[in-house]
Design an enzyme around this catalytic site. Structure first.
Site, mmCIF file in Angstrom:
data_model
loop_
_atom_site.group_PDB
_atom_site.id
_atom_site.type_symbol
_atom_site.label_atom_id
_atom_site.label_comp_id
_atom_site.label_asym_id
_atom_site.label_seq_id
_atom_site.Cartn_x
_atom_site.Cartn_y
_atom_site.Cartn_z
ATOM 1 N N HIS A 64 38.839 30.405 -19.877
ATOM 2 C CA HIS A 64 38.851 30.210 -18.425
ATOM 3 C C HIS A 64 40.045 29.355 -17.982
ATOM 4 O O HIS A 64 40.522 29.473 -16.868
ATOM 5 C CB HIS A 64 37.531 29.566 -18.003
ATOM 6 C CG HIS A 64 37.276 29.677 -16.526
ATOM 7 N ND1 HIS A 64 37.134 30.891 -15.889
ATOM 8 C CD2 HIS A 64 37.158 28.724 -15.563
ATOM 9 C CE1 HIS A 64 36.925 30.680 -14.591
ATOM 10 N NE2 HIS A 64 36.947 29.377 -14.372
ATOM 11 N N ASP A 123 37.079 34.363 -21.678
ATOM 12 C CA ASP A 123 36.583 33.591 -20.537
ATOM 13 C C ASP A 123 35.057 33.684 -20.499
ATOM 14 O O ASP A 123 34.510 34.776 -20.347
ATOM 15 C CB ASP A 123 37.187 34.181 -19.254
ATOM 16 C CG ASP A 123 36.955 33.308 -18.034
ATOM 17 O OD1 ASP A 123 35.956 32.550 -18.032
ATOM 18 O OD2 ASP A 123 37.746 33.394 -17.095
ATOM 19 N N SER A 138 39.860 30.975 -10.209
ATOM 20 C CA SER A 138 38.414 30.976 -10.392
ATOM 21 C C SER A 138 37.685 31.185 -9.058
ATOM 22 O O SER A 138 37.873 32.207 -8.432
ATOM 23 C CB SER A 138 38.019 29.672 -11.115
ATOM 24 O OG SER A 138 36.709 29.719 -11.561
HETATM 25 C C1 MLT Z 1 32.584 31.435 -8.963
HETATM 26 O O1 MLT Z 1 31.559 30.808 -8.799
HETATM 27 O O2 MLT Z 1 33.345 31.790 -8.066
HETATM 28 C C2 MLT Z 1 32.905 31.780 -10.383
HETATM 29 O O3 MLT Z 1 31.781 31.754 -11.151
HETATM 30 C C3 MLT Z 1 33.944 30.910 -10.935
HETATM 31 C C4 MLT Z 1 33.669 29.440 -10.705
HETATM 32 O O4 MLT Z 1 32.778 28.870 -11.316
HETATM 33 O O5 MLT Z 1 34.359 28.849 -9.929
#
Ligand code: MLT
Length: 197
Positions: A178, A147, A97
């Site tokens: 996700h 996701d 992520s």
């Molecule tokens: C990010 O902010 O990098 C993406 O939206 C994934 C997350 O929430 O970590």
């Protein structure tokens, strides 16, 4: 930078957690993907409502590009420094992520910092000012069709950018969201064994 380090074999795995995680989160995954490998696991230095991240965002999916650029270079410098101190050799990023997004930013902005990357649930974090030269760097991108955090078209764009930059890209779409599934770990482990003996 706050981090955990486990000495071990090369290539080393650079473990990059998701939003709200920390340097402990992905240690078990590192052991699973490559038992005995050296593990370097930093904590994201940005806090969002008390939750660690690797760069600032203005809203979900809307990133602060100046901050991404700054943090990506900071992380790449940290990794280079640790690599020299601990004699790590090749380094493969394993990110989830937000951690996968900063690993993607490293590939785009500091292409020589990594020898490979496993990106779980990544999107295009920014448009690089100039296309990087990735010279067949192996990259595995594991994406979830359901996701709701990572837009599919952004994942697709990331894969295209990396491929055009010369990466040896594998993009796998899974029928999942996700969260990660056990079967993806097996896939990632096999991919790692195929590309890095
Ligand atoms: C990010 O902010 O990098 C993406 O939206 C994934 C997350 O929430 O970590």
């Amino acid at each position: 930078m706050l981090s955990r380090f486990h000495p071990g074999t090369s290539p080393a795995l650079l473990l990059l957690h998701g939003t709200g995680g920390d340097e402990n989160d992905l240690i078990p995954l590192g052991h699973l993907l490559r038992p005995g490998a050296a593990l370097l696991s930093p904590r994201g230095q940005v806090l969002e409502n008390g939750q660690p991240r690797f760069f600032r965002r203005l809203a979900p999916g809307v990133f602060d590009e100046d901050d991404i650029i700054r943090r990506t270079h900071e992380l790449a410098d940290f990794v280079a420094d640790q690599s020299a101190r601990q004699n790590l050799g090749k380094i493969i990023a394993v990110g989830y992520s937000n951690g996968a997004n900063i690993a993607a930013a490293m590939l785009l902005l500091r292409p020589h910092a990594l020898s490979g990357a496993i990106l779980f649930r990544a999107m295009l974090p920014l448009e690089p000012p100039q296309p990087p030269q990735l010279d067949q760097t192996p990259v595995l991108l594991l994406a979830g069709r359901d996701d709701n955090m990572i837009p599919q078209d952004s994942t697709q764009r990331l894969a295209v950018r990396l491929e055009h930059a010369g990466a040896n890209m594998t993009l796998e779409w899974r029928n999942t969201g996700h969260r990660l599934e056990q079967t993806e770990f097996t896939l990632a482990r096999e991919w790692l064994d195929r590309h890095f003996r």
